[in-house]
Design a protein around this motif. Structure first.
Motif, PDB file in Angstrom:
ATOM      1  N   TYR A  46       5.912   1.479  -6.718  1.00  7.58           N
ATOM      2  CA  TYR A  46       7.041   0.820  -7.375  1.00  7.58           C
ATOM      3  C   TYR A  46       6.787  -0.678  -7.525  1.00  7.58           C
ATOM      4  CZ  TYR A  46      11.757  -1.032  -8.015  1.00  7.58           C
ATOM      5  OH  TYR A  46      12.860  -1.710  -8.471  1.00  7.58           O
ATOM      6  N   MET A  47       6.250  -1.308  -6.497  1.00  3.87           N
ATOM      7  CA  MET A  47       5.960  -2.730  -6.560  1.00  3.87           C
ATOM      8  C   MET A  47       4.849  -3.031  -7.561  1.00  3.87           C
ATOM      9  SD  MET A  47       7.997  -4.559  -4.820  1.00  3.87           S
ATOM     10  CE  MET A  47       7.058  -6.067  -4.949  1.00  3.87           C
ATOM     11  N   LEU A  48       3.875  -2.141  -7.671  1.00  4.80           N
ATOM     12  CA  LEU A  48       2.807  -2.340  -8.652  1.00  4.80           C
ATOM     13  C   LEU A  48       3.369  -2.315 -10.069  1.00  4.80           C
ATOM     14  CD1 LEU A  48      -0.205  -2.609  -9.341  1.00  4.80           C
ATOM     15  CD2 LEU A  48      -0.361  -0.109  -9.269  1.00  4.80           C
ATOM     16  N   VAL A  49       4.238  -1.352 -10.358  1.00  2.00           N
ATOM     17  CA  VAL A  49       4.858  -1.268 -11.689  1.00  2.00           C
ATOM     18  C   VAL A  49       5.736  -2.491 -11.941  1.00  2.00           C
ATOM     19  CG1 VAL A  49       6.444   0.065 -13.123  1.00  2.00           C
ATOM     20  CG2 VAL A  49       4.744   1.239 -11.708  1.00  2.00           C
ATOM     21  N   ALA A  77       5.166  -5.267 -14.886  1.00  2.00           N
ATOM     22  CA  ALA A  77       6.231  -5.522 -15.859  1.00  2.00           C
ATOM     23  C   ALA A  77       6.656  -6.990 -15.847  1.00  2.00           C
ATOM     24  CB  ALA A  77       7.431  -4.624 -15.549  1.00  2.00           C
ATOM     25  N   PHE A  78       6.752  -7.572 -14.669  1.00  2.00           N
ATOM     26  CA  PHE A  78       7.149  -8.978 -14.570  1.00  2.00           C
ATOM     27  C   PHE A  78       6.106  -9.895 -15.204  1.00  2.00           C
ATOM     28  CE2 PHE A  78       7.316 -13.065 -12.391  1.00  2.00           C
ATOM     29  CZ  PHE A  78       8.661 -13.390 -12.525  1.00  2.00           C
ATOM     30  N   TRP A 108       3.616   4.723   0.254  1.00  2.00           N
ATOM     31  CA  TRP A 108       3.028   4.767  -1.086  1.00  2.00           C
ATOM     32  C   TRP A 108       4.066   4.762  -2.200  1.00  2.00           C
ATOM     33  CZ3 TRP A 108       3.993   8.549  -4.592  1.00  2.00           C
ATOM     34  CH2 TRP A 108       4.535   9.745  -4.126  1.00  2.00           C
ATOM     35  N   PRO A 109       5.284   5.337  -2.055  1.00  4.59           N
ATOM     36  CA  PRO A 109       6.253   5.205  -3.168  1.00  4.59           C
ATOM     37  C   PRO A 109       6.640   3.754  -3.442  1.00  4.59           C
ATOM     38  CG  PRO A 109       6.904   6.976  -1.700  1.00  4.59           C
ATOM     39  CD  PRO A 109       5.827   6.232  -1.005  1.00  4.59           C
TER      40      PRO A 109
END
Length: 393
Positions: free
Chosen positions: A170-173, A177-178, A165-166
């Protein structure tokens, strides 16, 4: 009598538990050293290769050789050296943590500056030596106090990190952002350097994560068991190639708009920062490190960032070519420059300096100008007065 065998058993078990930890610690530090040396060697070779290829381009441009650059031995030698350097950098990720290898790309900028002194005979001032000294000190702190976490890069371990889940958070954020930056860049025409290089850095964090996974799985396949049967290996390979191509595309767009030296420093700072954060989240590089080591590692990163920024800032920018001669007029004297006109006009659509273009009409250019005719009423007076001169005058 009954406690004797038990005590002997405890004495026999104690050496096994006490000697295992130092061996693992020694091997982990040894792997860190091997990975750091491979990364330094790779970036040094890459810097030499790029300078050789640049020398090939410059030499062909200044000579009458009709050959292309890829037909020269110098360019191919630089290309082979670049492959060797990239292979060394790729292999370094198999030995050392990602957060330790990513900041070592500063070696390329330091090596380029040293090559400029040796081969191009550039004159350095004390501030240039100070900048390189800062970058070297920061690199030393990074290697000495870098993370020391080592994990066997098997297919199971990589999948386990991938679905944690971390990393998913992180990939979702990162994806949000991208997409936001890409929207402002494409739809709003926000061609700011920071936006383009942030896109490069976000893609670069995915690239280094996949490179670490591929290099680790290849090393495990060589030492222990084959890992090529796992689908995650090929997924990582496709992601590595796709993100690397996208990075090159955005970097080429940035180089067309801004100075290359400034791009190099800002891109290094952003890519290294986001790559370290990706390694800390995905591979848990700092999970076994104490606060003192982490603080000194961060201090080394900041010193290396400052050194790289000063190295690129101190470089002299090349003077742009001015096709027309600029003259400094006297104060109060109005010239054609006051109206934005050039001294040497450009006739026709093609550029011609000091000569006429081939599609110009000589009759139109050299036709004499006529004075304006003022209509006057017919009068008996002559348009001019004739003076009579007598002989006495």
């Amino acid at each position: 009598m009954e406690t004797g065998p038990g005590s002997d058993l405890q004495l026999d078990e104690l050496p096994v538990t006490t000697t295992a930890a130092p061996t693992d610690s020694y091997s982990s530090y040894k792997d860190n050293l091997i990975g750091a040396l491979l990364a330094i060697f790779g970036h040094l070779i890459i810097s030499i290769a790029l300078n050789l290829q640049k020398y090939s381009h410059v030499r062909l441009a200044g000579s009458k050789d009709p050959r292309s650059y890829f037909r020269t031995k110098t360019w191919w030698f630089g290309f082979l050296l670049m492959l060797l350097g990239e292979t060394a950098v790729f292999s370094s990720y198999a030995f050392a943590p990602l957060s330790l290898i990513a900041p070592l790309s500063a070696v390329s900028l330091i090596a380029s500056s040293i090559i400029g002194i040796i081969f191009i005979k550039e004159k350095w001032k004390p501030k240039e030596f100070f900048s390189c000294g800062l970058a070297i000190v920061g690199t030393y702190l990074l290697i000495t106090f870098g993370p020391n976490s080592h994990e066997k890069m098997t297919g199971e371990n990589i999948v386990k990190h991938l679905v944690s889940w971390p990393f998913l958070l992180y990939m979702l954020v990162e994806i949000l952002a991208f997409c936001s930056l890409l929207y402002y860049y494409k739809q709003k025409n926000a061609n700011y350097m920071i936006i383009i290089l942030l896109l490069v850095a976000l893609l670069g964090s995915t690239t280094v994560v996949t490179v670490k996974a591929l290099a680790g799985m290849i090393m495990v396949s060589i030492r222990d068991t084959l890992q090529f049967g796992y689908p995650i290996f090929y997924i990582m390979f496709v992601c590595m190639v796709a993100t690397a191509i996208a990075q090159a595309s955005f970097l080429s767009q940035a180089s067309q708009l801004y100075d290359s030296a400034l791009i190099a420093s800002v891109n290094y700072i952003l890519c290294t920062t986001i790559a370290i954060s990706a390694g800390a989240v995905f591979y848990l590089d700092f999970r076994e490190e104490d606060v003192l080591h982490v603080c000194i590692f961060v201090l080394g990163c900041l010193i290396a960032f400052l050194g790289v920024f000063l190295i690129t800032r101190n470089r002299k920018k090349p003077k742009s070519f001015e096709p027309y001669v600029s003259m400094n007029p006297m104060p109060g004297l109005q010239t054609m420059h006051d109206n934005g006109n050039a001294i040497q006009p450009d006739f026709g659509s093609s550029f011609s300096y000091g000569a006429l273009a081939s599609n110009d009409s000589l009759s139109e250019i050299y036709t004499p100008a006529t004075l304006p005719v003022v209509s006057e009423e017919a009068s008996s007076s002559l348009p001019y007065k004739v003076l009579d001169h007598n002989k006495t005058e």
